[in-house]
Scaffold this motif. Structure first.
Motif, PDB file in Angstrom:
ATOM      1  N   LYS A   2       0.584  -1.521   0.076  1.00  0.00           N
ATOM      2  CA  LYS A   2      -0.128   0.394   0.223  1.00  0.00           C
ATOM      3  C   LYS A   2       0.809   1.162  -0.132  1.00  0.00           C
ATOM      4  O   LYS A   2       1.901   1.292   0.994  1.00  0.00           O
ATOM      5  N   ASN A   3       0.246   2.481  -0.605  1.00  0.00           N
ATOM      6  CA  ASN A   3       1.464   3.387  -0.798  1.00  0.00           C
ATOM      7  C   ASN A   3       0.983   4.839  -0.558  1.00  0.00           C
ATOM      8  O   ASN A   3      -0.659   4.943  -0.888  1.00  0.00           O
ATOM      9  N   LEU A   4       0.924   5.411   0.858  1.00  0.00           N
ATOM     10  CA  LEU A   4       0.174   6.466   1.063  1.00  0.00           C
ATOM     11  C   LEU A   4       0.947   7.719   1.203  1.00  0.00           C
ATOM     12  O   LEU A   4       2.575   8.040   1.518  1.00  0.00           O
ATOM     13  N   GLU A   5       0.156   9.029   0.777  1.00  0.00           N
ATOM     14  CA  GLU A   5       1.564  10.071   0.761  1.00  0.00           C
ATOM     15  C   GLU A   5       0.544  11.327   1.927  1.00  0.00           C
ATOM     16  O   GLU A   5      -0.760  11.209   2.269  1.00  0.00           O
ATOM     17  N   LEU A   6       1.268  11.036   3.300  1.00  0.00           N
ATOM     18  CA  LEU A   6       0.890  12.015   4.239  1.00  0.00           C
ATOM     19  C   LEU A   6       1.501  13.078   4.562  1.00  0.00           C
ATOM     20  O   LEU A   6       2.900  13.559   4.189  1.00  0.00           O
ATOM     21  N   THR A   7       1.030  14.282   5.421  1.00  0.00           N
ATOM     22  CA  THR A   7       1.064  15.431   5.635  1.00  0.00           C
ATOM     23  C   THR A   7       2.191  14.567   6.833  1.00  0.00           C
ATOM     24  O   THR A   7       1.918  13.802   7.084  1.00  0.00           O
ATOM     25  N   THR A   8       3.317  15.830   7.155  1.00  0.00           N
ATOM     26  CA  THR A   8       3.576  15.023   8.739  1.00  0.00           C
ATOM     27  C   THR A   8       3.038  14.886   9.546  1.00  0.00           C
ATOM     28  O   THR A   8       3.868  13.585  10.499  1.00  0.00           O
ATOM     29  N   LYS A   9       2.416  15.576  10.256  1.00  0.00           N
ATOM     30  CA  LYS A   9       1.408  14.858  11.312  1.00  0.00           C
ATOM     31  C   LYS A   9       0.686  13.937  11.301  1.00  0.00           C
ATOM     32  O   LYS A   9       0.314  12.741  12.106  1.00  0.00           O
ATOM     33  N   GLU A  10      -0.108  13.543   9.837  1.00  0.00           N
ATOM     34  CA  GLU A  10      -0.208  11.987  10.390  1.00  0.00           C
ATOM     35  C   GLU A  10       0.606  10.803   9.572  1.00  0.00           C
ATOM     36  O   GLU A  10       0.404   9.234  10.487  1.00  0.00           O
ATOM     37  N   ALA A  11       1.741  11.483   9.124  1.00  0.00           N
ATOM     38  CA  ALA A  11       3.152  10.543   9.560  1.00  0.00           C
ATOM     39  C   ALA A  11       3.248   9.444  10.667  1.00  0.00           C
ATOM     40  O   ALA A  11       3.187   8.690  10.956  1.00  0.00           O
ATOM     41  N   VAL A  12       3.421  10.897  11.677  1.00  0.00           N
ATOM     42  CA  VAL A  12       3.597  10.125  12.879  1.00  0.00           C
ATOM     43  C   VAL A  12       2.974   9.738  13.729  1.00  0.00           C
ATOM     44  O   VAL A  12       2.582   9.322  13.822  1.00  0.00           O
ATOM     45  N   SER A  13       1.344  10.857  12.621  1.00  0.00           N
ATOM     46  CA  SER A  13       0.306   9.594  14.303  1.00  0.00           C
ATOM     47  C   SER A  13      -0.036   7.869  13.315  1.00  0.00           C
ATOM     48  O   SER A  13      -0.321   7.194  14.303  1.00  0.00           O
ATOM     49  N   TYR A  14       0.805   8.668  11.990  1.00  0.00           N
ATOM     50  CA  TYR A  14       0.005   6.656  12.017  1.00  0.00           C
ATOM     51  C   TYR A  14       1.217   5.426  11.712  1.00  0.00           C
ATOM     52  O   TYR A  14       1.103   4.881  12.849  1.00  0.00           O
ATOM     53  N   LEU A  15       2.720   6.452  12.229  1.00  0.00           N
ATOM     54  CA  LEU A  15       3.760   5.462  12.887  1.00  0.00           C
ATOM     55  C   LEU A  15       3.245   4.988  14.333  1.00  0.00           C
ATOM     56  O   LEU A  15       3.632   4.268  15.258  1.00  0.00           O
ATOM     57  N   LYS A  16       2.673   6.402  15.085  1.00  0.00           N
ATOM     58  CA  LYS A  16       2.640   6.035  16.721  1.00  0.00           C
ATOM     59  C   LYS A  16       1.406   4.740  16.718  1.00  0.00           C
ATOM     60  O   LYS A  16       0.830   3.830  17.729  1.00  0.00           O
ATOM     61  N   GLU A  17      -0.031   4.877  15.537  1.00  0.00           N
ATOM     62  CA  GLU A  17      -0.468   3.929  15.834  1.00  0.00           C
ATOM     63  C   GLU A  17      -0.378   2.686  15.378  1.00  0.00           C
ATOM     64  O   GLU A  17      -0.802   1.762  15.490  1.00  0.00           O
ATOM     65  N   ASN A  18       0.399   2.338  14.224  1.00  0.00           N
ATOM     66  CA  ASN A  18       0.341   1.580  13.655  1.00  0.00           C
ATOM     67  C   ASN A  18       1.943   0.274  14.101  1.00  0.00           C
ATOM     68  O   ASN A  18       1.573  -1.125  14.166  1.00  0.00           O
ATOM     69  N   VAL A  19       3.055   1.154  14.443  1.00  0.00           N
ATOM     70  CA  VAL A  19       4.410   0.180  14.389  1.00  0.00           C
ATOM     71  C   VAL A  19       4.147  -0.165  16.051  1.00  0.00           C
ATOM     72  O   VAL A  19       3.668   0.766  16.880  1.00  0.00           O
ATOM     73  N   LYS A  20       4.198  -2.065  15.947  1.00  0.00           N
ATOM     74  CA  LYS A  20       4.631  -2.326  17.047  1.00  0.00           C
ATOM     75  C   LYS A  20       5.996  -3.250  16.967  1.00  0.00           C
ATOM     76  O   LYS A  20       6.446  -3.276  16.611  1.00  0.00           O
ATOM     77  N   ILE A  21       6.089  -3.685  18.256  1.00  0.00           N
ATOM     78  CA  ILE A  21       7.154  -4.048  18.630  1.00  0.00           C
ATOM     79  C   ILE A  21       7.451  -5.392  17.711  1.00  0.00           C
ATOM     80  O   ILE A  21       6.333  -6.259  17.900  1.00  0.00           O
ATOM     81  N   HIS A  22       9.010  -5.896  17.274  1.00  0.00           N
ATOM     82  CA  HIS A  22       9.006  -6.759  16.219  1.00  0.00           C
ATOM     83  C   HIS A  22       8.644  -6.552  14.750  1.00  0.00           C
ATOM     84  O   HIS A  22       8.876  -7.424  13.594  1.00  0.00           O
ATOM     85  N   ASP A  23       7.807  -5.515  13.948  1.00  0.00           N
ATOM     86  CA  ASP A  23       7.781  -5.297  13.141  1.00  0.00           C
ATOM     87  C   ASP A  23       9.213  -4.448  12.375  1.00  0.00           C
ATOM     88  O   ASP A  23      10.085  -4.038  13.439  1.00  0.00           O
ATOM     89  N   LYS A  24       8.668  -4.224  11.151  1.00  0.00           N
ATOM     90  CA  LYS A  24      10.406  -3.761  10.787  1.00  0.00           C
ATOM     91  C   LYS A  24      10.266  -2.537   9.708  1.00  0.00           C
ATOM     92  O   LYS A  24       8.941  -2.684   9.606  1.00  0.00           O
ATOM     93  N   LEU A  25      11.062  -1.515   9.945  1.00  0.00           N
ATOM     94  CA  LEU A  25      10.913  -0.193   9.910  1.00  0.00           C
ATOM     95  C   LEU A  25      11.982  -0.268   8.724  1.00  0.00           C
ATOM     96  O   LEU A  25      13.209   0.449   9.091  1.00  0.00           O
ATOM     97  N   GLU A  26      11.892   0.702   8.116  1.00  0.00           N
ATOM     98  CA  GLU A  26      13.198   1.775   7.290  1.00  0.00           C
ATOM     99  C   GLU A  26      12.428   2.892   7.029  1.00  0.00           C
ATOM    100  O   GLU A  26      11.408   3.672   6.544  1.00  0.00           O
ATOM    101  N   ILE A  27      13.169   4.273   7.218  1.00  0.00           N
ATOM    102  CA  ILE A  27      13.357   5.454   7.385  1.00  0.00           C
ATOM    103  C   ILE A  27      13.925   5.642   6.883  1.00  0.00           C
ATOM    104  O   ILE A  27      14.721   5.289   7.664  1.00  0.00           O
TER     105      ILE A  27
END
Length: 96
Positions: A2-27
Motif C-alpha cells: 500500500k502507498n500513502l502520501e501523508l502530511t508530517t502530522k499524519e505520518a507521525v500519527s501513522y507511526l504512533k498508531e500502527n508500528v509495533k514491537i518486532h515490526d520492520k521499519l525503513e525510515i
C-alpha cells in the motif's frame, strides 16, 4: 504494498498508531536512513511533555547496533518510511 502520501502530522500519527514491537521499519529523515526491527516503542513523558521514541535494531550490522529515534524531535525532517508489519500488508509512506 500500500502507498500513502501523508502530511508530517499524519505520518507521525501513522507511526504512533500502527508500528509495533518486532515490526520492520525503513525510515528516512534529514540525511539519515535506518532500517531494522523495532525493539521498543516508548510514549513516556519527558520534562513534562509527551514523548514518542522508537528503538531500532539495525539490520545486517556486524556490531549489533541499535538506535533510538525521537520521532517528535525529527518530525519535520521525516521524508519517507516503509512499514513491514509482523502481520499485515506492507505500507510505503511518502511525506508531503
Amino acid at each position: 504494498m500500500k502507498n500513502l502520501e501523508l502530511t508530517t502530522k499524519e505520518a507521525v500519527s501513522y507511526l504512533k498508531e500502527n508500528v509495533k514491537i518486532h515490526d520492520k521499519l525503513e525510515i528516512s529523515y534529514n540525511r539519515i536512513f535506518a532500517e531494522g526491527e523495532v525493539l521498543n516503542v516508548d510514549f513516556s513523558e519527558y520534562f513534562g511533555k509527551p514523548g514518542f521514541k522508537l528503538l531500532l535494531s539495525l539490520d545486517e550490522s556486524a556490531l549489533g547496533a541499535t538506535i533510538e529515534i525521537d520521532v517528535y524531535e525529527v518530525e519535520e525532517d521525516i521524508i519517507e518510511f516503509i512499514h513491514y508489519p509482523k502481520n499485515g500488508e506492507d505500507v510505503e509512506v511518502s511525506v508531503i
